[in-house]
Design a protein around this motif. Sequence first.
Motif, PDB file in Angstrom:
ATOM      1  N   CYS A   1      36.512  56.291  35.749  1.00  0.00           N
ATOM      2  CA  CYS A   1      37.390  55.178  35.414  1.00  0.00           C
ATOM      3  C   CYS A   1      37.584  55.125  33.901  1.00  0.00           C
ATOM      4  O   CYS A   1      36.844  55.767  33.140  1.00  0.00           O
ATOM      5  CB  CYS A   1      36.784  53.861  35.891  1.00  0.00           C
ATOM      6  SG  CYS A   1      35.259  53.475  34.978  1.00  0.00           S
TER       7      CYS A   1
ATOM      8  N   ASN B   1      32.155  49.144  46.024  1.00  0.00           N
ATOM      9  CA  ASN B   1      33.620  49.124  46.052  1.00  0.00           C
ATOM     10  C   ASN B   1      34.216  49.822  47.268  1.00  0.00           C
ATOM     11  O   ASN B   1      35.430  49.774  47.474  1.00  0.00           O
ATOM     12  CB  ASN B   1      34.179  49.768  44.779  1.00  0.00           C
ATOM     13  CG  ASN B   1      34.024  48.876  43.569  1.00  0.00           C
ATOM     14  OD1 ASN B   1      33.401  47.819  43.645  1.00  0.00           O
ATOM     15  ND2 ASN B   1      34.587  49.276  42.446  1.00  0.00           N
TER      16      ASN B   1
ATOM     17  N   GLU C   1      40.580  50.683  34.910  1.00  0.00           N
ATOM     18  CA  GLU C   1      41.441  51.374  35.872  1.00  0.00           C
ATOM     19  C   GLU C   1      40.737  52.638  36.349  1.00  0.00           C
ATOM     20  O   GLU C   1      39.984  53.275  35.594  1.00  0.00           O
ATOM     21  CB  GLU C   1      42.777  51.750  35.226  1.00  0.00           C
ATOM     22  CG  GLU C   1      43.779  52.430  36.152  1.00  0.00           C
ATOM     23  CD  GLU C   1      44.143  51.574  37.360  1.00  0.00           C
ATOM     24  OE1 GLU C   1      43.398  51.658  38.374  1.00  0.00           O
ATOM     25  OE2 GLU C   1      45.147  50.848  37.289  1.00  0.00           O
TER      26      GLU C   1
ATOM     27  N   GLU D   1      44.868  50.192  45.944  1.00  0.00           N
ATOM     28  CA  GLU D   1      43.681  49.797  45.188  1.00  0.00           C
ATOM     29  C   GLU D   1      43.709  50.281  43.744  1.00  0.00           C
ATOM     30  O   GLU D   1      42.729  50.066  43.009  1.00  0.00           O
ATOM     31  CB  GLU D   1      42.414  50.275  45.892  1.00  0.00           C
ATOM     32  CG  GLU D   1      42.189  49.614  47.235  1.00  0.00           C
ATOM     33  CD  GLU D   1      42.243  48.085  47.153  1.00  0.00           C
ATOM     34  OE1 GLU D   1      41.663  47.523  46.199  1.00  0.00           O
ATOM     35  OE2 GLU D   1      42.865  47.467  48.041  1.00  0.00           O
ATOM     36  N   ARG D   2      44.779  50.912  43.326  1.00  0.00           N
ATOM     37  CA  ARG D   2      44.962  51.152  41.897  1.00  0.00           C
ATOM     38  C   ARG D   2      45.014  49.778  41.240  1.00  0.00           C
ATOM     39  O   ARG D   2      45.729  48.888  41.683  1.00  0.00           O
ATOM     40  CB  ARG D   2      46.262  51.909  41.656  1.00  0.00           C
ATOM     41  CG  ARG D   2      46.581  52.176  40.193  1.00  0.00           C
ATOM     42  CD  ARG D   2      47.883  52.958  40.073  1.00  0.00           C
ATOM     43  NE  ARG D   2      48.275  53.208  38.701  1.00  0.00           N
ATOM     44  CZ  ARG D   2      49.382  52.734  38.126  1.00  0.00           C
ATOM     45  NH1 ARG D   2      50.224  51.979  38.830  1.00  0.00           N
ATOM     46  NH2 ARG D   2      49.664  53.012  36.876  1.00  0.00           N
ATOM     47  N   TYR D   3      44.226  49.577  40.212  1.00  0.00           N
ATOM     48  CA  TYR D   3      44.067  48.231  39.674  1.00  0.00           C
ATOM     49  C   TYR D   3      45.368  47.659  39.123  1.00  0.00           C
ATOM     50  O   TYR D   3      45.583  46.447  39.177  1.00  0.00           O
ATOM     51  CB  TYR D   3      42.965  48.201  38.618  1.00  0.00           C
ATOM     52  CG  TYR D   3      41.575  48.202  39.224  1.00  0.00           C
ATOM     53  CD1 TYR D   3      41.348  47.781  40.528  1.00  0.00           C
ATOM     54  CD2 TYR D   3      40.476  48.608  38.478  1.00  0.00           C
ATOM     55  CE1 TYR D   3      40.089  47.768  41.081  1.00  0.00           C
ATOM     56  CE2 TYR D   3      39.193  48.591  39.012  1.00  0.00           C
ATOM     57  CZ  TYR D   3      39.001  48.177  40.320  1.00  0.00           C
ATOM     58  OH  TYR D   3      37.740  48.154  40.857  1.00  0.00           O
TER      59      TYR D   3
ATOM     60  N   THR E   1      39.483  42.570  37.993  1.00  0.00           N
ATOM     61  CA  THR E   1      39.791  42.852  39.399  1.00  0.00           C
ATOM     62  C   THR E   1      38.515  42.648  40.216  1.00  0.00           C
ATOM     63  O   THR E   1      37.587  41.978  39.774  1.00  0.00           O
ATOM     64  CB  THR E   1      40.343  44.274  39.551  1.00  0.00           C
ATOM     65  OG1 THR E   1      39.503  45.177  38.828  1.00  0.00           O
ATOM     66  CG2 THR E   1      41.764  44.365  38.994  1.00  0.00           C
TER      67      THR E   1
ATOM     68  N   MET F   1      44.333  44.313  31.322  1.00  0.00           N
ATOM     69  CA  MET F   1      43.359  44.574  32.368  1.00  0.00           C
ATOM     70  C   MET F   1      42.066  45.124  31.777  1.00  0.00           C
ATOM     71  O   MET F   1      42.073  45.770  30.729  1.00  0.00           O
ATOM     72  CB  MET F   1      43.936  45.570  33.371  1.00  0.00           C
ATOM     73  CG  MET F   1      45.119  45.049  34.157  1.00  0.00           C
ATOM     74  SD  MET F   1      46.060  46.374  34.969  1.00  0.00           S
ATOM     75  CE  MET F   1      44.756  47.397  35.644  1.00  0.00           C
TER      76      MET F   1
ATOM     77  N   VAL G   1      46.836  46.144  42.089  1.00  0.00           N
ATOM     78  CA  VAL G   1      46.092  44.951  42.510  1.00  0.00           C
ATOM     79  C   VAL G   1      46.489  43.749  41.654  1.00  0.00           C
ATOM     80  O   VAL G   1      46.756  42.658  42.172  1.00  0.00           O
ATOM     81  CB  VAL G   1      44.572  45.201  42.417  1.00  0.00           C
ATOM     82  CG1 VAL G   1      43.803  43.902  42.663  1.00  0.00           C
ATOM     83  CG2 VAL G   1      44.139  46.269  43.410  1.00  0.00           C
TER      84      VAL G   1
END
Length: 260
Positions: free
Chosen positions: A179, A164, A67, A77-79, A35, A64, A82
Amino acid sequence: MELVIAPADELAVLAADAVESLLRAKPDAVLGLATGSSPLAVYGELARRHAESGLSFASATGFMLDEYVGIAADHPERYRNVIEREIASPVGWPSRQVHGPDGSAADLPAACAAYEKAIVDAGGVDLQLLGIGTDGHIAFNEPGSSLASRTRIKTLTSQTRQDNARFFGGDVEQVPRHCLTQGLGTIMAARHLVLLATGRGKAEAVHQLVEGPVSALWPATVMQLHPHATVLVDEGAASRLQLADYYRETYASKPSWQGL
């Protein structure tokens, strides 16, 4: 490690070429998804190819990198959201085939262990897309991370949260402090690493990544030990490289049959 210096739009095409070549040869490939801002142009190029030439993700699996912990399930904006917005939905990738660490799990260590197992059970990642932070982190492996680390909970540095904040309306206090992230050891298990970096703000991190000593102080330097790592940078990100002319010469003279 291969280093390519080119305009940002060309870098996105090169990365998309690598993904497309893999999917054409192995439709059920496992892709590692990053991301942040670095991969967005790559995702846009892949979406274009899906729409115009039928590039299919129907049989592929995605994992991914990371997160946020404790972010609302519907937060833009929660991966997971995204990735759905930027790549999964545009290419018609079934949601059940795209996986991410569960930042809302009641038992975070168990969720991390389960994620590691899921990657192994899928056969491992064939191609992992990466960006790099200004402090040299990849995924959310901040400076000081073990070079052998696996998926785990991490506390974000103030620098990463400031970087970020642009995704959270410029308010650093809205950026989560924790995270879940794939570890450096997890990332290094992927068969091909493709990292993109653009802009002078990434120049020192790229210099350390490519030409500095392997060190937990600059976590991305672990990529120097990978047998198939590709680093794609624009002129700004390449501005601190001491051997930039050699990298340009090497890429210009590489055989036409040889991909990334």
